[in-house]
Motif scaffolding. Structure first.
Motif, short mmCIF file in Angstrom:
data_model
loop_
_atom_site.label_atom_id
_atom_site.label_comp_id
_atom_site.label_asym_id
_atom_site.label_seq_id
_atom_site.Cartn_x
_atom_site.Cartn_y
_atom_site.Cartn_z
N ALA A 117 0.72 -1.30 -0.08
CA ALA A 117 -0.03 0.15 0.06
C ALA A 117 0.87 1.17 -0.05
N ARG A 118 1.85 1.31 0.65
CA ARG A 118 2.89 2.41 0.72
C ARG A 118 3.70 2.55 -0.45
N ALA A 119 3.98 1.48 -1.22
CA ALA A 119 4.39 1.35 -2.53
C ALA A 119 3.60 2.30 -3.50
N GLU A 120 2.45 1.87 -3.38
CA GLU A 120 1.22 2.40 -4.60
C GLU A 120 1.15 3.74 -4.13
N TYR A 121 1.07 4.20 -2.80
CA TYR A 121 0.94 5.58 -2.59
C TYR A 121 2.23 6.34 -3.15
N HIS A 122 3.10 5.90 -2.95
CA HIS A 122 4.37 6.57 -3.48
C HIS A 122 4.45 6.73 -5.08
N ALA A 124 1.96 6.82 -6.97
CA ALA A 124 0.97 7.68 -7.41
C ALA A 124 1.43 9.03 -7.30
N LYS A 125 2.31 9.35 -6.03
CA LYS A 125 2.82 10.71 -6.06
C LYS A 125 3.86 10.88 -6.78
N VAL A 126 4.79 9.91 -7.32
CA VAL A 126 5.55 10.27 -8.45
C VAL A 126 5.13 10.38 -9.65
N GLU A 127 4.04 9.94 -10.08
CA GLU A 127 3.19 10.21 -11.04
C GLU A 127 2.56 11.43 -11.21
N GLY A 128 2.12 12.06 -10.07
CA GLY A 128 1.43 13.35 -10.02
C GLY A 128 2.66 14.26 -10.19
N PHE A 129 3.92 14.01 -9.78
CA PHE A 129 5.09 15.20 -9.73
C PHE A 129 5.36 15.06 -11.26
N GLN A 130 5.08 14.06 -12.06
CA GLN A 130 5.48 13.95 -13.55
C GLN A 130 4.46 14.88 -14.12
N ARG A 131 3.27 14.80 -13.66
CA ARG A 131 2.35 15.80 -14.32
C ARG A 131 2.62 17.19 -14.08
N LEU A 132 3.32 17.29 -12.87
CA LEU A 132 3.51 18.78 -12.68
C LEU A 132 4.88 19.41 -13.45
N ARG A 138 10.37 8.98 -14.88
CA ARG A 138 9.97 8.62 -13.51
C ARG A 138 11.33 8.74 -12.61
N ARG A 139 12.37 8.44 -13.07
CA ARG A 139 13.63 8.65 -12.04
C ARG A 139 13.75 9.94 -11.78
N GLN A 140 13.96 10.72 -12.69
CA GLN A 140 13.99 12.24 -12.43
C GLN A 140 13.05 12.83 -11.52
N ALA A 141 11.71 12.41 -11.75
CA ALA A 141 10.76 12.99 -10.82
C ALA A 141 10.81 12.32 -9.43
N ALA A 142 11.15 11.20 -9.45
CA ALA A 142 11.31 10.86 -8.11
C ALA A 142 12.55 11.15 -7.29
N GLU A 143 13.52 11.59 -8.04
CA GLU A 143 14.57 12.17 -7.29
C GLU A 143 14.54 13.65 -6.63
N LEU A 144 13.87 14.29 -7.73
CA LEU A 144 13.58 15.76 -7.30
C LEU A 144 12.37 15.73 -6.11
N LEU A 145 11.31 14.87 -6.23
CA LEU A 145 10.40 14.57 -5.25
C LEU A 145 11.01 14.14 -3.75
N LEU A 146 11.96 13.19 -3.73
CA LEU A 146 12.61 12.80 -2.73
C LEU A 146 13.65 14.23 -2.11
N THR A 147 13.89 14.91 -2.82
CA THR A 147 14.84 16.09 -2.45
C THR A 147 13.59 17.03 -1.57
#
Length: 208
Positions: A117-122, A124-132, A138-147
């Protein structure tokens, strides 16, 4: 009189949120959670299972609430900075999620990584950030979101480092505003740097 199960769950989650935020997973006491909720502790095991499962339920509830309270809106680097600023405001106002996430990292990181469930939450969050930030993979969005998450979560729980590194000359509200501005500026700069370069103009087409 029928037992109000949803109300009981809500009371237990509220009491557990305060307990885990203050004491972490290892230091939290189930009997204290039950007492503060005004509920028999057997209800905890009945509705949530073991203490670590209750902790997971608390954090999951808090994270879902934050997604609703701090949506990702707009598009582009300024929107990324705006999201970071609003997330900072939300976390500083309560500091609940930063404290829970730090406790989890210290005491339950392995179980969190294995939680579907936590994996799915994150995801979805990365995908939302890609739309932003269109154009980021995905990797670039995830890195920036983690920052963003790292910067935003750290400040409410590492106040002693802020005092040691920056000092205490500013009024608390001024210092908070300055830190917020620094985070927003940092994220905007990183988002701009991560955006793909526009294709070079064809000189033959550009020529008169």
């Amino acid at each position: 009189m029928a037992w109000d199960v949803e109300r009981t769950k809500r009371l237990l989650l509220e009491a557990a949120t305060a307990e885990f935020s203050e004491h972490g997973l290892a230091g939290a006491r189930v009997d204290r959670i039950a007492s503060n909720a005004g509920v028999n502790k057997e209800r905890i095991y009945q509705y949530f299972g073991k203490k670590d499962e209750l902790f997971a339920a608390v954090l999951s509830t808090q994270l879902r609430s934050t997604m609703d309270a701090v949506p990702m809106t707009g598009e582009g680097p300024a929107a990324a900075g705006d999201y970071a600023g609003r997330l900072f405001d939300h976390h500083v106002a309560g500091a609940t999620i930063p404290r829970l996430v730090f406790w989890e990292g210290l005491e339950g990181a392995e179980s969190a990584a294995a939680d579907a469930a936590r994996a799915e939450y994150h995801r979805a969050k990365v995908e939302g950030f890609q739309r932003l930030l269109p154009g980021l993979d995905r990797r670039q969005a995830a890195e920036l979101l983690l920052t963003i998450v790292t910067l935003v979560n750290a400040w409410p729980v590492l106040g002693h480092l802020d005092e040691l590194l920056v000092g205490t000359d500013d009024a608390p509200a001024d210092r908070r505003a300055a830190r917020r501005a620094a985070i927003v500026q940092t994220i905007e700069l990183l988002a701009r740097a991560a955006q793909p370069e526009p294709p070079a103009a064809d000189p033959e087409i550009a020529a008169p």
